[in-house]
Design a protein around this motif. Sequence first.
Motif, PDB file in Angstrom:
ATOM      1  N   ILE A  98      -1.647 -13.978  -0.437  1.00 59.34           N
ATOM      2  CA  ILE A  98      -0.853 -14.501   0.670  1.00 59.34           C
ATOM      3  C   ILE A  98      -1.782 -15.239   1.627  1.00 59.34           C
ATOM      4  CG2 ILE A  98       0.860 -12.659   0.473  1.00 59.34           C
ATOM      5  CD1 ILE A  98      -0.379 -11.291   2.852  1.00 59.34           C
ATOM      6  N   SER A  99      -1.270 -16.270   2.281  1.00 60.59           N
ATOM      7  CA  SER A  99      -2.114 -17.064   3.174  1.00 60.59           C
ATOM      8  C   SER A  99      -2.358 -16.339   4.491  1.00 60.59           C
ATOM      9  CB  SER A  99      -1.479 -18.434   3.430  1.00 60.59           C
ATOM     10  OG  SER A  99      -0.155 -18.281   3.929  1.00 60.59           O
ATOM     11  N   VAL A 100      -1.298 -15.776   5.057  1.00 56.72           N
ATOM     12  CA  VAL A 100      -1.412 -15.010   6.299  1.00 56.72           C
ATOM     13  C   VAL A 100      -0.412 -13.870   6.232  1.00 56.72           C
ATOM     14  CG1 VAL A 100      -2.224 -16.932   7.740  1.00 56.72           C
ATOM     15  CG2 VAL A 100       0.242 -16.511   7.473  1.00 56.72           C
ATOM     16  N   PRO A 101      -0.681 -12.742   6.905  1.00 57.30           N
ATOM     17  CA  PRO A 101       0.317 -11.675   6.970  1.00 57.30           C
ATOM     18  C   PRO A 101       1.565 -12.173   7.695  1.00 57.30           C
ATOM     19  CG  PRO A 101      -1.848 -10.883   7.657  1.00 57.30           C
ATOM     20  CD  PRO A 101      -1.944 -12.371   7.565  1.00 57.30           C
ATOM     21  N   PRO A 102       2.718 -11.611   7.376  1.00 53.89           N
ATOM     22  CA  PRO A 102       3.958 -12.084   8.011  1.00 53.89           C
ATOM     23  C   PRO A 102       3.997 -11.742   9.491  1.00 53.89           C
ATOM     24  CG  PRO A 102       4.368 -10.123   6.701  1.00 53.89           C
ATOM     25  CD  PRO A 102       2.966 -10.538   6.402  1.00 53.89           C
ATOM     26  N   ALA A 103       4.491 -12.665  10.260  1.00 51.45           N
ATOM     27  CA  ALA A 103       4.758 -12.401  11.675  1.00 51.45           C
ATOM     28  C   ALA A 103       6.069 -11.632  11.783  1.00 51.45           C
ATOM     29  CB  ALA A 103       4.836 -13.718  12.443  1.00 51.45           C
ATOM     30  N   PRO A 104       6.341 -10.998  12.932  1.00 51.31           N
ATOM     31  CA  PRO A 104       7.603 -10.265  13.085  1.00 51.31           C
ATOM     32  C   PRO A 104       8.809 -11.135  12.739  1.00 51.31           C
ATOM     33  CG  PRO A 104       6.152  -9.777  14.922  1.00 51.31           C
ATOM     34  CD  PRO A 104       5.484 -10.865  14.129  1.00 51.31           C
ATOM     35  N   GLY A 105       9.656 -10.615  11.871  1.00 46.75           N
ATOM     36  CA  GLY A 105      10.850 -11.331  11.458  1.00 46.75           C
ATOM     37  C   GLY A 105      10.650 -12.285  10.308  1.00 46.75           C
ATOM     38  N   GLU A 106       9.414 -12.426   9.819  1.00 46.43           N
ATOM     39  CA  GLU A 106       9.132 -13.351   8.735  1.00 46.43           C
ATOM     40  C   GLU A 106       9.001 -12.623   7.401  1.00 46.43           C
ATOM     41  OE1 GLU A 106       6.642 -16.921  10.982  1.00 46.43           O
ATOM     42  OE2 GLU A 106       5.609 -15.542   9.627  1.00 46.43           O
ATOM     43  N   GLU A 107       9.116 -13.368   6.324  1.00 47.48           N
ATOM     44  CA  GLU A 107       8.855 -12.871   4.986  1.00 47.48           C
ATOM     45  C   GLU A 107       7.895 -13.823   4.293  1.00 47.48           C
ATOM     46  OE1 GLU A 107      11.304 -11.553   0.946  1.00 47.48           O
ATOM     47  OE2 GLU A 107      12.141 -13.092   2.276  1.00 47.48           O
ATOM     48  N   VAL A 108       6.876 -13.275   3.644  1.00 50.87           N
ATOM     49  CA  VAL A 108       5.973 -14.091   2.839  1.00 50.87           C
ATOM     50  C   VAL A 108       5.956 -13.526   1.425  1.00 50.87           C
ATOM     51  CG1 VAL A 108       4.523 -14.729   4.809  1.00 50.87           C
ATOM     52  CG2 VAL A 108       3.943 -12.710   3.461  1.00 50.87           C
ATOM     53  N   TRP A 109       5.615 -14.390   0.478  1.00 50.34           N
ATOM     54  CA  TRP A 109       5.582 -13.984  -0.923  1.00 50.34           C
ATOM     55  C   TRP A 109       4.140 -13.938  -1.405  1.00 50.34           C
ATOM     56  CZ3 TRP A 109       9.473 -12.761  -4.485  1.00 50.34           C
ATOM     57  CH2 TRP A 109      10.763 -12.763  -3.955  1.00 50.34           C
ATOM     58  N   ALA A 110       3.789 -12.850  -2.086  1.00 55.25           N
ATOM     59  CA  ALA A 110       2.462 -12.719  -2.670  1.00 55.25           C
ATOM     60  C   ALA A 110       2.446 -13.332  -4.063  1.00 55.25           C
ATOM     61  CB  ALA A 110       2.066 -11.239  -2.755  1.00 55.25           C
ATOM     62  N   THR A 111       1.277 -13.749  -4.501  1.00 59.29           N
ATOM     63  CA  THR A 111       1.141 -14.287  -5.854  1.00 59.29           C
ATOM     64  C   THR A 111       0.798 -13.202  -6.866  1.00 59.29           C
ATOM     65  OG1 THR A 111      -1.216 -14.777  -5.516  1.00 59.29           O
ATOM     66  CG2 THR A 111       0.364 -16.513  -4.968  1.00 59.29           C
ATOM     67  N   ASP A 112       0.262 -12.061  -6.392  1.00 60.70           N
ATOM     68  CA  ASP A 112      -0.144 -10.977  -7.283  1.00 60.70           C
ATOM     69  C   ASP A 112       0.196  -9.643  -6.642  1.00 60.70           C
ATOM     70  OD1 ASP A 112      -1.825 -12.616  -9.272  1.00 60.70           O
ATOM     71  OD2 ASP A 112      -2.743 -13.089  -7.342  1.00 60.70           O
ATOM     72  N   ARG A 113       0.355  -8.618  -7.474  1.00 63.69           N
ATOM     73  CA  ARG A 113       0.591  -7.280  -6.955  1.00 63.69           C
ATOM     74  C   ARG A 113       0.036  -6.248  -7.930  1.00 63.69           C
ATOM     75  NH1 ARG A 113       7.141  -6.820  -8.079  1.00 63.69           N
ATOM     76  NH2 ARG A 113       6.990  -6.003 -10.203  1.00 63.69           N
ATOM     77  N   ALA A 114      -0.213  -5.058  -7.410  1.00 61.61           N
ATOM     78  CA  ALA A 114      -0.667  -3.962  -8.272  1.00 61.61           C
ATOM     79  C   ALA A 114      -0.263  -2.642  -7.649  1.00 61.61           C
ATOM     80  CB  ALA A 114      -2.179  -4.003  -8.460  1.00 61.61           C
ATOM     81  N   LEU A 115       0.074  -1.692  -8.491  1.00 66.93           N
ATOM     82  CA  LEU A 115       0.305  -0.314  -8.072  1.00 66.93           C
ATOM     83  C   LEU A 115      -0.819   0.531  -8.660  1.00 66.93           C
ATOM     84  CD1 LEU A 115       4.137   0.142  -8.754  1.00 66.93           C
ATOM     85  CD2 LEU A 115       3.033  -0.361  -6.579  1.00 66.93           C
ATOM     86  N   SER A 116      -1.396   1.397  -7.831  1.00 65.97           N
ATOM     87  CA  SER A 116      -2.517   2.191  -8.319  1.00 65.97           C
ATOM     88  C   SER A 116      -2.627   3.483  -7.542  1.00 65.97           C
ATOM     89  CB  SER A 116      -3.826   1.397  -8.168  1.00 65.97           C
ATOM     90  OG  SER A 116      -4.941   2.193  -8.555  1.00 65.97           O
ATOM     91  N   PRO A 117      -2.958   4.597  -8.219  1.00 67.01           N
ATOM     92  CA  PRO A 117      -3.372   5.772  -7.470  1.00 67.01           C
ATOM     93  C   PRO A 117      -4.584   5.410  -6.623  1.00 67.01           C
ATOM     94  CG  PRO A 117      -3.030   6.312  -9.784  1.00 67.01           C
ATOM     95  CD  PRO A 117      -2.997   4.817  -9.674  1.00 67.01           C
ATOM     96  N   GLY A 118      -4.633   5.935  -5.399  1.00 65.80           N
ATOM     97  CA  GLY A 118      -5.723   5.573  -4.503  1.00 65.80           C
ATOM     98  C   GLY A 118      -6.303   6.786  -3.799  1.00 65.80           C
ATOM     99  N   GLY A 119      -7.077   6.522  -2.762  1.00 64.23           N
ATOM    100  CA  GLY A 119      -7.755   7.613  -2.065  1.00 64.23           C
ATOM    101  C   GLY A 119      -8.764   8.279  -2.986  1.00 64.23           C
ATOM    102  N   ILE A 120      -8.747   9.595  -3.020  1.00 62.26           N
ATOM    103  CA  ILE A 120      -9.703  10.352  -3.818  1.00 62.26           C
ATOM    104  C   ILE A 120      -9.511  10.117  -5.320  1.00 62.26           C
ATOM    105  CG2 ILE A 120      -8.287  12.431  -3.968  1.00 62.26           C
ATOM    106  CD1 ILE A 120     -12.143  12.184  -3.560  1.00 62.26           C
ATOM    107  N   ALA A 121      -8.336   9.630  -5.717  1.00 57.52           N
ATOM    108  CA  ALA A 121      -8.106   9.349  -7.137  1.00 57.52           C
ATOM    109  C   ALA A 121      -8.994   8.225  -7.644  1.00 57.52           C
ATOM    110  CB  ALA A 121      -6.639   8.993  -7.374  1.00 57.52           C
ATOM    111  N   ASN A 122      -9.434   7.323  -6.767  1.00 50.03           N
ATOM    112  CA  ASN A 122     -10.312   6.239  -7.205  1.00 50.03           C
ATOM    113  C   ASN A 122     -11.583   6.782  -7.844  1.00 50.03           C
ATOM    114  OD1 ASN A 122      -8.610   4.169  -6.249  1.00 50.03           O
ATOM    115  ND2 ASN A 122      -9.505   4.274  -4.208  1.00 50.03           N
TER     116      ASN A 122
END
Length: 333
Positions: free
Chosen positions: A10-34
Amino acid sequence: MFLDVVMAGISVPPAPGEEVWATDRALSPGGIANAAVGAARLGASTALVTAIGDDEVGDLVSDMLGAEKRLSLAPSGRQRGMQTALSVALSTAEDRSFISHGQLDPIDLASEVDAVGHAATMFVALDLELPTWVRKRRAAGTTVFGGVGWDERHGWSDDVLTQLQHVDVFVLNEREALSYTRTSTVEHAISRLGEFVAMTVITRGPSGALAFDAGSGVLSESPGIRVRAVDPTGAGDEFVAALMRTASSDMAVADRLLFANLCASYTASGLGGAVSNPTLHGLESWLLGHRSEIAADTSAVSDLITAWIDDCGHADQALPSSPSQTQPTRKEK
């Protein structure tokens, strides 16, 4: 323990009331699971001791981790009524922003730790006071690795450093080291930390890593590895896992740092933390393709990877892929 939802491109995080679209995404266990997934993928028999809620997020995390070879979730019970921690990362070309929800340190893990047999190494997050089971494990022969997070809760308290008397190896990044020691250079910081703990390791991102053995007074260094970083999530945790994995080897400290840097760089070149951690076969192939970018002799590391592959056979298993557009060359058979 987190479920990480990473939205990238994404180019910039969305401002209040806005929506932006990402080009990539991932779901992953995180925190201590890394770190836990990192160690298991490098061939170590690993137990993860953490709290996982009985909600739908906990279901997903448990399913993903349950597919990981050499990683036991037996000590990590599902907690009734607990909402598993969730973190959403918005990644731009310059930086990341996070929205997280969950409870830090939701339960006392003493009974879960007692259910784990002897461990050669263990990792624990330092706090103002360490639980008694850390000392018990160390007294029984376990090498204790300790780390810290961004310490907004305690204001870089000296009380955290006093807990290093119960730790064998302290691993932190450069900014954390300078903040805790109130020093201006990494050399002064690592010397200061050597007054508290036998071995201090400071990571410096693309500038590499330093290790100081307080007993011998020897400072070891490994150069950084300059690769295109897609997402740094979990790279520091992977560094720790790789360092723990080499604890029983006879490698020189500088080679151990180099191995850990290689593993962390591999993770940073993919999207998401645990899902981008290398297997031994993946790391072997990746190293062959990146030798020209590494300003150090990698022969000892290559020999170690080969030996571990021979020991582990062909049991490498990656976490199930999340919907993502990450580099096709990183997909492993």
